[in-house]
Write an enzyme that holds these catalytic residues in place. Structure first.
Site, PDB file in Angstrom:
ATOM      1  N   LYS A   4      -2.143  -1.479  -3.873  1.00  0.00           N
ATOM      2  CA  LYS A   4      -3.010  -0.303  -3.779  1.00  0.00           C
ATOM      3  C   LYS A   4      -2.174   0.963  -3.816  1.00  0.00           C
ATOM      4  O   LYS A   4      -1.175   1.028  -3.094  1.00  0.00           O
ATOM      5  CB  LYS A   4      -3.771  -0.403  -2.451  1.00  0.00           C
ATOM      6  CG  LYS A   4      -4.700   0.741  -2.175  1.00  0.00           C
ATOM      7  CD  LYS A   4      -5.327   0.529  -0.832  1.00  0.00           C
ATOM      8  CE  LYS A   4      -6.007   1.820  -0.416  1.00  0.00           C
ATOM      9  NZ  LYS A   4      -6.477   1.755   0.938  1.00  0.00           N
ATOM     10  N   LYS A  58       0.866  -1.180   0.000  1.00  0.00           N
ATOM     11  CA  LYS A  58       0.000   0.000   0.000  1.00  0.00           C
ATOM     12  C   LYS A  58       0.901   1.226   0.000  1.00  0.00           C
ATOM     13  O   LYS A  58       1.734   1.411   0.884  1.00  0.00           O
ATOM     14  CB  LYS A  58      -0.905  -0.001   1.231  1.00  0.00           C
ATOM     15  CG  LYS A  58      -1.785   1.247   1.323  1.00  0.00           C
ATOM     16  CD  LYS A  58      -2.770   1.148   2.483  1.00  0.00           C
ATOM     17  CE  LYS A  58      -3.662   2.364   2.574  1.00  0.00           C
ATOM     18  NZ  LYS A  58      -4.661   2.229   3.658  1.00  0.00           N
TER      19      LYS A  58
HETATM   20  N1  LIG Z   1      -8.097   1.303   3.551  1.00  0.00           N
HETATM   21  C1  LIG Z   1      -8.880   1.619   2.432  1.00  0.00           C
HETATM   22  C2  LIG Z   1      -8.455   2.845   1.753  1.00  0.00           C
HETATM   23  O1  LIG Z   1      -7.564   3.526   2.239  1.00  0.00           O
HETATM   24  C3  LIG Z   1      -9.116   3.202   0.451  1.00  0.00           C
HETATM   25  C4  LIG Z   1      -8.473   4.353  -0.224  1.00  0.00           C
HETATM   26  C5  LIG Z   1      -9.258   4.916  -1.381  1.00  0.00           C
HETATM   27  O2  LIG Z   1     -10.217   4.345  -1.912  1.00  0.00           O
HETATM   28  O3  LIG Z   1      -8.860   6.003  -1.809  1.00  0.00           O
END
Ligand SMILES: NCC(=O)CCC(=O)O
Ligand SMILES: [Mg+2]
Length: 331
Positions: free
Chosen positions: A255, A201
């Site tokens: 992510k 992440k």
């Molecule tokens: N823990 C989940 C997220 O941080 C989602 C971030 C996003 O959709 O921008």
């Protein structure tokens, strides 16, 4: 292998729709989609999120309705994120441990509405519960403490599993949390509760609308660069994934999504495990803004980007476009 013209004409197989269908290498289906939903207090509440046009926060009754909709569309899993009211946020994020918090109530209504027809993936991190918007416990200087945070995350995970979560998804990026959570789940009789690790992440500028959605944006001071990854790093992502797998992750996540497809490919090729990607809020907002500005066809942009995740090797994608995409795919 050599290919020379005119014996080889790559346009031959593209000449007709039937042939393009026959030669397609990956096919996107609703089963590839995980639908993130934002939960808020009250009943009969739908709160549109300005920076995420088309996405709302729902009270738990609305969440139950979305869950039924997802089952009907063939979406296999929901991801839940709570918008904790300011009065329930604190320095240590203790609301994360409350068995009646928004997240647990949402899990239970989904279970009541849909039984085991849909999976429930729950976010593990403290940012929706802290008064400072960081994902963990902080010291006097605002540094996010690793080991003390992991203890909280274990409690949060057990709380979610007890409420009926199917997949625990730690998004906090603390070191060592997957193994500690796995051990605790085993000890508490939750051997079949999965862990999908947010393994790679990145400290990304694409999360802005999400922070509005869970109400942590205005609270956050500084950034998350001491725990989320530097966007310049790829090798380090492989080390993150290796550690989470060794600690017991059933699947791993990369992510954000589209800007990091190279990481998806490297992880898939190196480890041959289920890899998921999160097409995050800023990516969603870019597609919506492009469509609203007349710079692209919304439906085509949605399906093309989601197909790109499949081509890169993803088993599935978390996307705010899940329901819309499933409707398009179901024709
Ligand atoms: N823990 C989940 C997220 O941080 C989602 C971030 C996003 O959709 O921008
Ligand atoms: Mg890690």
């Amino acid at each position: 292998m050599t290919a020379s013209f005119p014996a080889t004409r790559l346009r031959r197989t593209r000449a007709a729709a039937w042939s393009r269908a026959m030669h397609r290498e990956v096919v996107l289906s609703p089963a590839d989609l995980i639908w993130p939903l934002f939960v808020t207090d009250g009943s009969g509440v739908e709160e549109p999120i300005a920076s995420l046009p088309g996405v709302s926060r729902w009270s738990v009754d609305g969440i139950a309705a979305r869950a039924k909709e997802a089952v009907a569309l063939g979406i296999p899993c929901l991801a839940l994120f709570p918008n904790t009211q300011p009065g329930r946020r604190s320095e240590d994020g203790a609301e994360a441990l409350n068995p009646d918090n928004l997240m647990c109530r949402a899990i239970r209504v989904i279970r009541d509405a849909c039984g085991s027809d849909i999976g429930v993936l729950t976010d593990v991190a403290l940012d929706p519960y802290t008064s400072h918007g960081q994902d963990g416990l902080i010291d006097g200087a605002g540094y996010v403490l690793n080991d003390a945070t992991v203890e909280m995350l274990v409690g949060q995970s057990l709380n979610q599993a007890a409420a009926g979560a199917d997949i625990i998804a730690p998004s906090d990026m603390m070191d060592g949390r997957v193994g500690t959570i796995r051990q605790a789940l085993e000890g508490a009789g939750h051997a079949n509760v999965q862990i999908m690790a947010y393994a790679a992440k990145y400290a990304s500028a694409f999360y802005g609308p999400f922070r509005d959605a869970v109400g942590s944006g205005g609270l956050l001071k500084g950034d998350k660069k001491t725990y989320q990854m530097d966007p310049a790093n790829g090798e380090e992502a492989l080390r993150e994934v290796a550690m989470d797998l060794a600690e017991g992750a059933d699947s791993v996540m990369v992510k954000p999504g589209l800007p990091y497809l190279d990481i998806v490919v490297r992880v898939k090729q190196r480890f041959e495990v289920p890899v998921f990607a999160y097409q995050v809020s800023g990516e969603y907002a870019m597609i919506e803004a492009a469509a609203a500005a007349g710079a692209g066809d919304r439906d085509a942009l949605v399906l093309e980007t989601l197909t790109a995740f499949k081509r890169a090797g993803c088993s599935g994608v978390l996307t705010y476009h899940a329901a819309h995409a499933a409707r398009l795919l179901n024709g």
